[in-house]
Design a protein around this motif. Sequence first.
Motif, mmCIF file in Angstrom:
data_model
loop_
_atom_site.group_PDB
_atom_site.id
_atom_site.type_symbol
_atom_site.label_atom_id
_atom_site.label_comp_id
_atom_site.label_asym_id
_atom_site.label_seq_id
_atom_site.Cartn_x
_atom_site.Cartn_y
_atom_site.Cartn_z
ATOM 1 N N LYS A 25 0.870 -1.168 0.000
ATOM 2 C CA LYS A 25 0.000 0.000 0.000
ATOM 3 C C LYS A 25 0.906 1.216 0.000
ATOM 4 O O LYS A 25 1.766 1.363 0.875
ATOM 5 N N ALA A 28 0.098 8.555 -0.292
ATOM 6 C CA ALA A 28 0.466 9.839 -0.900
ATOM 7 C C ALA A 28 1.320 10.673 0.048
ATOM 8 O O ALA A 28 1.009 10.809 1.232
ATOM 9 N N GLU A 104 2.721 5.850 -13.625
ATOM 10 C CA GLU A 104 1.362 5.494 -13.238
ATOM 11 C C GLU A 104 1.324 3.980 -13.127
ATOM 12 O O GLU A 104 1.578 3.266 -14.104
ATOM 13 N N ASP A 108 -4.329 3.311 -9.450
ATOM 14 C CA ASP A 108 -4.359 4.590 -8.738
ATOM 15 C C ASP A 108 -3.015 5.263 -8.493
ATOM 16 O O ASP A 108 -2.965 6.479 -8.318
ATOM 17 N N VAL A 109 -1.947 4.507 -8.423
ATOM 18 C CA VAL A 109 -0.671 5.032 -7.937
ATOM 19 C C VAL A 109 0.018 5.899 -8.982
ATOM 20 O O VAL A 109 0.110 5.526 -10.154
ATOM 21 N N ARG A 110 0.499 7.053 -8.510
ATOM 22 C CA ARG A 110 1.302 7.955 -9.342
ATOM 23 C C ARG A 110 2.545 8.339 -8.555
ATOM 24 O O ARG A 110 2.450 8.910 -7.474
ATOM 25 N N GLU A 112 6.442 10.242 -8.745
ATOM 26 C CA GLU A 112 7.265 11.197 -9.481
ATOM 27 C C GLU A 112 8.728 10.852 -9.273
ATOM 28 O O GLU A 112 9.193 10.726 -8.134
ATOM 29 N N VAL A 153 5.639 9.982 -3.766
ATOM 30 C CA VAL A 153 4.273 9.536 -4.060
ATOM 31 C C VAL A 153 3.344 10.729 -4.251
ATOM 32 O O VAL A 153 3.131 11.511 -3.328
ATOM 33 N N LEU A 154 2.784 10.835 -5.445
ATOM 34 C CA LEU A 154 1.788 11.868 -5.722
ATOM 35 C C LEU A 154 0.387 11.379 -5.377
ATOM 36 O O LEU A 154 -0.411 12.121 -4.806
ATOM 37 N N GLU A 155 0.095 10.124 -5.746
ATOM 38 C CA GLU A 155 -1.203 9.515 -5.439
ATOM 39 C C GLU A 155 -0.964 8.077 -5.007
ATOM 40 O O GLU A 155 -0.204 7.347 -5.644
ATOM 41 N N GLY A 156 -1.610 7.704 -3.917
ATOM 42 C CA GLY A 156 -1.411 6.380 -3.352
ATOM 43 C C GLY A 156 -2.395 5.352 -3.860
ATOM 44 O O GLY A 156 -3.296 5.642 -4.645
ATOM 45 N N GLY A 157 -2.191 4.128 -3.376
ATOM 46 C CA GLY A 157 -3.042 3.010 -3.744
ATOM 47 C C GLY A 157 -2.288 1.714 -3.520
ATOM 48 O O GLY A 157 -1.247 1.694 -2.870
#
Length: 180
Positions: A25, A28, A104, A108-110, A112, A153-157
Amino acid sequence: MSGTVVAVARDAGHNFSKNLVPEIKIVAGLGVEGDAHLGVKVKHCSRVKVDPTQPNLRQVHLIHAELFDEVAEKGFTVMPADLGENITTQGVDLLGLPRHAILEIGEDVRLEVTGLRNPCAQIDNFQKGLLAAVLDKGPNGELVRKSGIMTVVLEGGRVRSGDRIDVKLPDPPFLSLERM
């Protein structure tokens, strides 16, 4: 450019190798839940000693599985998570990415891209001579570090083996990766 997640790993301690798990997991702004490097501020032991207030630009570590084949030709056996990465990839030229490229992963995960992992002497403690195998010289004599990249982490998941990885490049001019 796209690729695939081969394996995922985490470790709550500051051990050299991480533990393979079915999924991780990613949170962000923090990193991998249950991993020693989770946090807004730097968690890498040597960097904490220098300045514990610096931002954590090493939240998630990725290594390309193609490196394992390369070092195998030099007599080393390296498997996913052995070198401490959270995500082992295949099919993405991680070392060729510019700073600020976006990965990506899954639904969901993004992430950088912030820079290159700077391999240290601990690699030789894992397998003697491996440090030299993950370093090379470029065309102008510059040091080439091959032991993966670092990201924030920009977006988690959730990330699992088999997840697709898509790369989104930033607007030019591209900034080359530097050691982190």
